[in-house]
Design a protein around this motif. Structure first.
Motif, PDB file in Angstrom:
ATOM      1  N   TYR A 391       0.827  -1.211   0.000  1.00 46.92           N
ATOM      2  CA  TYR A 391       0.000   0.000   0.000  1.00 46.92           C
ATOM      3  C   TYR A 391       0.863   1.264   0.000  1.00 46.92           C
ATOM      4  O   TYR A 391       0.566   2.244   0.690  1.00 46.92           O
ATOM      5  N   ALA A 392       1.952   1.260  -0.778  1.00 44.45           N
ATOM      6  CA  ALA A 392       2.841   2.421  -0.790  1.00 44.45           C
ATOM      7  C   ALA A 392       2.150   3.645  -1.384  1.00 44.45           C
ATOM      8  O   ALA A 392       2.317   4.764  -0.883  1.00 44.45           O
ATOM      9  N   GLN A 394      -1.069   4.436  -1.405  1.00 41.54           N
ATOM     10  CA  GLN A 394      -2.036   4.994  -0.463  1.00 41.54           C
ATOM     11  C   GLN A 394      -1.335   5.741   0.671  1.00 41.54           C
ATOM     12  O   GLN A 394      -1.799   6.792   1.124  1.00 41.54           O
ATOM     13  N   ARG A 395      -0.215   5.202   1.129  1.00 41.58           N
ATOM     14  CA  ARG A 395       0.530   5.870   2.199  1.00 41.58           C
ATOM     15  C   ARG A 395       1.075   7.222   1.727  1.00 41.58           C
ATOM     16  O   ARG A 395       0.990   8.228   2.447  1.00 41.58           O
ATOM     17  N   LEU A 396       1.637   7.242   0.528  1.00 40.27           N
ATOM     18  CA  LEU A 396       2.203   8.487   0.018  1.00 40.27           C
ATOM     19  C   LEU A 396       1.115   9.528  -0.230  1.00 40.27           C
ATOM     20  O   LEU A 396       1.334  10.729  -0.008  1.00 40.27           O
ATOM     21  N   ALA A 397      -0.054   9.089  -0.693  1.00 43.28           N
ATOM     22  CA  ALA A 397      -1.147  10.036  -0.898  1.00 43.28           C
ATOM     23  C   ALA A 397      -1.595  10.659   0.418  1.00 43.28           C
ATOM     24  O   ALA A 397      -1.912  11.852   0.492  1.00 43.28           O
ATOM     25  N   GLU A 398      -1.603   9.863   1.478  1.00 42.38           N
ATOM     26  CA  GLU A 398      -1.978  10.404   2.791  1.00 42.38           C
ATOM     27  C   GLU A 398      -0.924  11.378   3.295  1.00 42.38           C
ATOM     28  O   GLU A 398      -1.264  12.424   3.876  1.00 42.38           O
ATOM     29  N   CYS A 399       0.343  11.082   3.072  1.00 41.97           N
ATOM     30  CA  CYS A 399       1.408  12.002   3.481  1.00 41.97           C
ATOM     31  C   CYS A 399       1.326  13.320   2.707  1.00 41.97           C
ATOM     32  O   CYS A 399       1.500  14.406   3.285  1.00 41.97           O
ATOM     33  N   GLU A 414       7.996   0.254  -4.879  1.00 40.88           N
ATOM     34  CA  GLU A 414       7.345   0.555  -6.154  1.00 40.88           C
ATOM     35  C   GLU A 414       6.160   1.474  -5.901  1.00 40.88           C
ATOM     36  O   GLU A 414       5.222   1.118  -5.186  1.00 40.88           O
ATOM     37  N   THR A 415       6.212   2.659  -6.470  1.00 40.96           N
ATOM     38  CA  THR A 415       5.156   3.640  -6.241  1.00 40.96           C
ATOM     39  C   THR A 415       5.098   4.618  -7.403  1.00 40.96           C
ATOM     40  O   THR A 415       6.064   4.785  -8.146  1.00 40.96           O
ATOM     41  N   ARG A 416       3.938   5.260  -7.524  1.00 36.09           N
ATOM     42  CA  ARG A 416       3.736   6.295  -8.525  1.00 36.09           C
ATOM     43  C   ARG A 416       3.342   7.609  -7.864  1.00 36.09           C
ATOM     44  O   ARG A 416       2.706   8.458  -8.474  1.00 36.09           O
ATOM     45  N   LEU A 421      10.590  11.063  -2.799  1.00 40.18           N
ATOM     46  CA  LEU A 421      10.994   9.875  -2.054  1.00 40.18           C
ATOM     47  C   LEU A 421      12.467   9.953  -1.723  1.00 40.18           C
ATOM     48  O   LEU A 421      13.298  10.253  -2.597  1.00 40.18           O
ATOM     49  N   ALA A 422      12.792   9.673  -0.473  1.00 46.14           N
ATOM     50  CA  ALA A 422      14.178   9.535  -0.039  1.00 46.14           C
ATOM     51  C   ALA A 422      14.426   8.046   0.146  1.00 46.14           C
ATOM     52  O   ALA A 422      14.136   7.482   1.216  1.00 46.14           O
ATOM     53  N   ALA A 423      14.916   7.382  -0.905  1.00 43.35           N
ATOM     54  CA  ALA A 423      15.095   5.932  -0.887  1.00 43.35           C
ATOM     55  C   ALA A 423      16.351   5.568  -0.128  1.00 43.35           C
ATOM     56  O   ALA A 423      17.445   6.092  -0.400  1.00 43.35           O
TER      57      ALA A 423
END
Length: 443
Positions: A391-392, A394-399, A414-416, A421-423
């Motif tokens: 659920y990356a 969904q998490r990023l959208a909430e952030c 893997e995300t769009r 992102l700080a990988a």
């Protein structure tokens, strides 16, 4: 039999071997063995492909957060067990649901712990529940007869531990009485198509009181948790045959009852800037991403065994993260007490919170705050490497919705998402990306 966990033994013991509770073993009459009868062969057993299934229309409770935890509403002819600490708000929550559902369906409240006058006082405080029928009774025979006569769409039994069958010699709340009451109510719910809520007591360790068969019989087990000294409550789904078992509902206790919070991240995901030991993580409960503030305190100790205390997190997971930080991130925590707390009284168990816990501990140990606008999520392995979590997006959208511009994640996530992102490939790498160790900034 043990009244706490249902452990059975042939003689009395001072302490139950099953749950280690003292004085909980009570004598129960032995059940008579059923007479052996040959199986009926008049009807052949159908194959599964021949069975027809229909999707039952769920009944909306009028409380969106409760509907979310139930999987979209309560299913007719289902049995739902609601447990929680005394005074947490179980009766208030279910009375509000009955009041909202009474506008469309017939609802009945079976009260064994309070009188009808006390229920009326609570209903007046909550705004009224004129359409709810109240039955003040603890005799199981009378309760079953009334339900078969009324045939309501929804029924609440508050609580199942107060019901007793006169034909069973044990007192109300014993293992035999609770088992008999649950079995009888289950048959009535299935035969009369009644959606039934059972309020259950909890033991001192927070588990449902009574035999384990009570949790196996019901279709859903909901646990209402929170601190009575705080205004916020969390409703979790422990078991659900009709939906997800990891959904979470957040409520706020007010003078007018429980109010659902549709955006809990705005409440729990705020942290003060430039505070060492504080970091915001994005966890997922069921299908809902939620931002939480994790706080940590690292203090020197003279004890031979330093303390590792976690509130809202798994203590064993906390000890593992401390060991990883000591071995792979160069933090000296062998002579320091480590305290970790999830702000707001929320409990998180998913592995995606590992990175946030590690960053909070490292920030407190180095007396350096996390960079402004930074959130994180990720799983920490024993080798110190970071692993991605589901659920990356969904998490990023909430952030992004809450205003965070940088999120520290595992390098192969893997995300769009549109957030920067700080990988990071390891915990040590994540510390260098998230923690601000500028001496001028830290004073």
């Amino acid at each position: 039999m043990c009244s706490e966990c249902g452990y059975a033994t042939s003689r009395w013991l001072g302490r139950c071997p099953g749950c280690d509770s003292w004085g909980s073993l009570v004598a129960e009459p032995a059940a008579s063995a059923p007479s052996a009868r040959p199986a009926s062969a008049s009807h052949p057993l159908p194959r599964l492909v021949e069975v027809t299934s229909t999707e039952a229309e769920r009944l909306r409770t009028g409380l969106p957060e409760l509907d979310r935890v139930l999987g979209g509403g309560v299913v007719p002819a289902s049995l739902v067990l609601v447990s929680g600490d005394p005074g947490i708000g179980k009766s208030t929550l279910l009375l509000m649901a009955l009041a909202a559902m009474s506008n469309e369906w017939k609802t009945v409240l079976v009260t064994g712990e309070e009188s009808a006058a006390q229920v009326k006082l609570r209903a007046d405080r909550l705004g009224g529940a004129d359409g709810v029928r109240v039955f003040q009774e603890t005799n199981l025979e009378d309760v079953c007869a009334a339900l078969e006569l009324e045939r309501p769409a929804v029924c609440v039994v508050d609580s199942v531990q107060t019901l007793y069958d006169p034909q069973i010699g044990s007192p109300a709340g014993s293992v035999a009485q609770v088992r008999e009451a649950a079995g009888r109510l289950l048959r009535i719910a299935k035969q009369s198509d009644i959606a039934m809520f059972l309020v259950g007591h909890v033991t001192k360790d927070g588990s449902v009181a009574g035999p384990r068969v009570l949790e196996h019989l019901v279709d859903c087990v909901l646990h209402f948790e929170g601190d009575r000294y705080r205004a916020h409550r969390v409703l979790r789904s422990v078991k659900n045959r009709f939906g997800s078992t990891s959904e979470l509902g957040v409520f706020e206790m007010t003078a007018r009852g429980l109010v659902g919070l549709s955006e809990p991240s705005e409440l729990f995901g705020k942290s003060a800037p430039d505070q060492p030991g504080s970091v915001v993580i994005c966890a997922v409960e069921g299908t809902r991403p939620i931002l939480l503030e994790v706080q940590a305190l690292v203090a020197p100790t003279d004890l031979a065994m330093p303390r590792r205390v976690g509130t809202g997190v798994d203590p064993r997971r906390l000890s593992m993260i401390v060991a990883v930080l000591s071995r792979h991130a160069g933090l000296s925590l062998g002579q320091a007490d480590v305290y970790v707390n999830v702000a707001g009284g929320v409990r998180i168990d998913e592995p995606g919170a590992d990175l946030g816990i590690a960053l909070a501990i490292a920030s407190a140990a180095r007396h350096a705050p996390v960079r402004p606008g930074v959130a994180c999520f990720g799983e920490v392995g024993l080798t110190g490497r970071l692993r991605p979590v589901p659920y990356a997006d969904q998490r990023l959208a909430e952030c992004e919705k809450l205003g965070f511009d940088t999120v520290v994640v595992a390098d192969n996530t893997e995300t769009r998402g549109a957030v920067h992102l700080a990988a990071a490939s390891s915990v040590k790498h994540a510390l260098s990306l998230a923690i601000d160790e500028n001496p001028a900034r830290n004073g």
